[in-house]
Design a protein around this motif. Structure first.
Motif, short mmCIF file in Angstrom:
data_model
loop_
_atom_site.label_atom_id
_atom_site.label_comp_id
_atom_site.label_asym_id
_atom_site.label_seq_id
_atom_site.Cartn_x
_atom_site.Cartn_y
_atom_site.Cartn_z
N THR A 35 -2.64 3.17 -5.20
CA THR A 35 -2.53 4.17 -6.27
C THR A 35 -3.85 4.88 -6.56
OG1 THR A 35 -3.06 2.62 -8.08
CG2 THR A 35 -0.75 2.72 -7.35
N VAL A 36 -4.95 4.33 -6.07
CA VAL A 36 -6.27 4.87 -6.41
C VAL A 36 -6.49 6.31 -5.94
CG1 VAL A 36 -8.75 4.63 -5.96
CG2 VAL A 36 -7.41 2.64 -6.66
N PRO A 37 -6.14 6.68 -4.69
CA PRO A 37 -6.42 8.05 -4.27
C PRO A 37 -5.86 9.11 -5.21
CG PRO A 37 -5.85 6.73 -2.37
CD PRO A 37 -5.59 5.86 -3.57
N MET A 38 -4.58 8.96 -5.60
CA MET A 38 -3.97 9.94 -6.48
C MET A 38 -4.58 9.90 -7.87
SD MET A 38 -1.78 12.33 -7.27
CE MET A 38 -0.50 12.45 -6.01
N MET A 39 -4.73 8.70 -8.44
CA MET A 39 -5.22 8.59 -9.81
C MET A 39 -6.69 9.00 -9.92
SD MET A 39 -2.64 7.88 -11.57
CE MET A 39 -3.45 7.55 -13.13
N LEU A 40 -7.48 8.69 -8.90
CA LEU A 40 -8.88 9.09 -8.92
C LEU A 40 -9.00 10.60 -8.78
CD1 LEU A 40 -11.86 8.34 -9.00
CD2 LEU A 40 -11.78 7.95 -6.53
N THR A 41 -8.20 11.17 -7.89
CA THR A 41 -8.20 12.62 -7.72
C THR A 41 -7.77 13.32 -8.99
OG1 THR A 41 -7.70 12.40 -5.36
CG2 THR A 41 -7.26 14.54 -6.37
N LEU A 42 -6.74 12.78 -9.65
CA LEU A 42 -6.26 13.37 -10.89
C LEU A 42 -7.33 13.31 -11.97
CD1 LEU A 42 -3.88 14.62 -12.44
CD2 LEU A 42 -3.18 12.29 -13.04
N ALA A 43 -8.02 12.16 -12.07
CA ALA A 43 -9.06 12.00 -13.09
C ALA A 43 -10.25 12.92 -12.83
CB ALA A 43 -9.53 10.54 -13.12
N PHE A 79 0.83 -1.20 0.00
CA PHE A 79 0.00 0.00 0.00
C PHE A 79 0.87 1.25 0.00
CE2 PHE A 79 -2.65 3.31 1.91
CZ PHE A 79 -3.79 3.19 1.14
N LEU A 80 1.95 1.24 0.79
CA LEU A 80 2.84 2.39 0.85
C LEU A 80 3.49 2.64 -0.51
CD1 LEU A 80 4.32 4.58 2.51
CD2 LEU A 80 6.07 2.87 3.03
N LEU A 81 3.94 1.56 -1.14
CA LEU A 81 4.56 1.69 -2.45
C LEU A 81 3.58 2.27 -3.46
CD1 LEU A 81 7.06 1.14 -4.21
CD2 LEU A 81 6.15 -1.14 -4.65
N GLY A 82 2.33 1.80 -3.42
CA GLY A 82 1.32 2.32 -4.34
C GLY A 82 0.95 3.76 -4.03
N LEU A 83 0.78 4.08 -2.74
CA LEU A 83 0.35 5.42 -2.34
C LEU A 83 1.41 6.46 -2.69
CD1 LEU A 83 -1.81 7.11 -0.88
CD2 LEU A 83 -0.56 6.69 1.24
N VAL A 84 2.64 6.20 -2.27
CA VAL A 84 3.72 7.16 -2.54
C VAL A 84 4.09 7.16 -4.02
CG1 VAL A 84 6.12 7.74 -2.04
CG2 VAL A 84 4.62 6.97 -0.20
N GLY A 85 4.14 5.96 -4.60
CA GLY A 85 4.51 5.85 -6.00
C GLY A 85 3.48 6.41 -6.95
N SER A 86 2.26 6.67 -6.47
CA SER A 86 1.22 7.19 -7.35
C SER A 86 1.56 8.59 -7.85
CB SER A 86 -0.12 7.21 -6.63
OG SER A 86 -0.08 8.01 -5.45
N GLY A 89 2.50 11.36 -13.15
CA GLY A 89 3.32 11.90 -14.22
C GLY A 89 3.30 11.04 -15.47
N MET A 90 3.33 9.71 -15.29
CA MET A 90 3.41 8.80 -16.42
C MET A 90 2.04 8.53 -17.04
SD MET A 90 6.61 8.22 -16.77
CE MET A 90 6.60 6.80 -17.87
N CYS A 91 1.05 8.26 -16.19
CA CYS A 91 -0.29 7.91 -16.68
C CYS A 91 -1.28 9.06 -16.56
CB CYS A 91 -0.83 6.70 -15.91
SG CYS A 91 0.22 5.23 -16.04
N GLY A 92 -0.81 10.19 -15.99
CA GLY A 92 -1.68 11.33 -15.82
C GLY A 92 -2.31 11.82 -17.12
N PRO A 93 -1.52 11.93 -18.20
CA PRO A 93 -2.13 12.38 -19.47
C PRO A 93 -3.29 11.51 -19.91
CG PRO A 93 0.26 12.51 -19.60
CD PRO A 93 -0.06 11.81 -18.32
#
Length: 229
Positions: A165-173, A7-14, A19-23
């Motif tokens: 990774t969901v919190p960051m990616m969902l927020t970004l989307a 979870f830590l790796l996914g949360l921080v790594g998000s 940057g990579m999948c944001g576009p």
């Protein structure tokens, strides 16, 4: 491997994911005409990614189980931990992914087709294909899945990584460009720390020190590699 490391790796790594999948997350098609359907579409995209990570966990967990039955689990852990740490020291772009031209081109073409649709099924498909895109962070998580030495534990590890990774990616989307860049930059500074932590834990696990959870006795008689995560 402990699930909290996934979870830590996914949360921080998000932050790297942003940057990579944001576009891709920024150009997701709009589903429906209400805020609820818009939100549901973004959730469907993230569920697709987590589903792919679960499949990867299944495959790499099975591989780890095979290594465990062959008595190689500690050496797999030592090798995986060493590779992650070496990658951090030798290349500042360790988490940038590895170009696999033919496979990536195929994924991009399929993603391009799905982006033309506005259905929830298309959103799940976009997320699922997104999960297969080359990414150093995913490789590190897969190494943790192998180290579990169990099919079920390997799936659990990758699912928890995906949820991180969901919190960051969902927020970004949802927020798009309104997401504060300063927050992303701050999190990016923690990526090497989280990768180093996973690498060190893999090394400790492979050292066979007999410490429960941290460094279990992998070489103990009758140990089939199905011990705690």
């Amino acid at each position: 491997m402990e699930l909290w490391t996934a979870f830590l790796l996914g949360l921080v790594g998000s932050a790297h994911c942003a940057g990579m999948c944001g576009p891709l997350a920024l150009v997701l098609p709009v589903t429906g005409r209400t805020r609820l359907t818009f939100f549901a579409g973004r959730v469907a995209y993230n569920l697709g990614r987590v589903f792919t990570y679960a499949l990867l966990g299944l495959g790499f967990g099975l591989l780890g189980r095979t290594f465990a039955l062959a008595g190689w689990q500690r050496w797999v852990s030592l090798t995986a931990g060493g590779v992650i740490l070496a990658g951090l020291f030798l290349s500042p772009r360790f988490a940038a992914g590895v170009p696999l031209s033919q496979g990536v081109n195929w994924l991009k073409s399929r993603l391009g087709r799905l982006l033309q649709h506005r259905s929830f099924g298309a959103m799940v498909g976009i997320g699922a294909l997104n999960g297969f895109l080359p990414c150093g962070l995913v490789y590190a998580a897969c190494a943790g899945a192998i180290a579990t030495g169990s099919v079920v534990a390997g799936m659990e590890y990758m699912i928890v990584f995906g949820l991180g990774t969901v919190p960051m990616m969902l927020t970004l989307a949802l927020a798009g460009q309104r997401l504060q860049l300063t927050l992303r930059f701050k999190l990016q500074r923690l990526i090497p720390v989280s990768l180093a932590l996973v690498g060190v834990l893999l090394l400790l696990r492979g050292m066979d020190l007999g410490i429960p959870y941290l460094s279990p006795a992998l070489s103990a008689p009758g140990n089939s590699g199905s011990c705690c995560h």
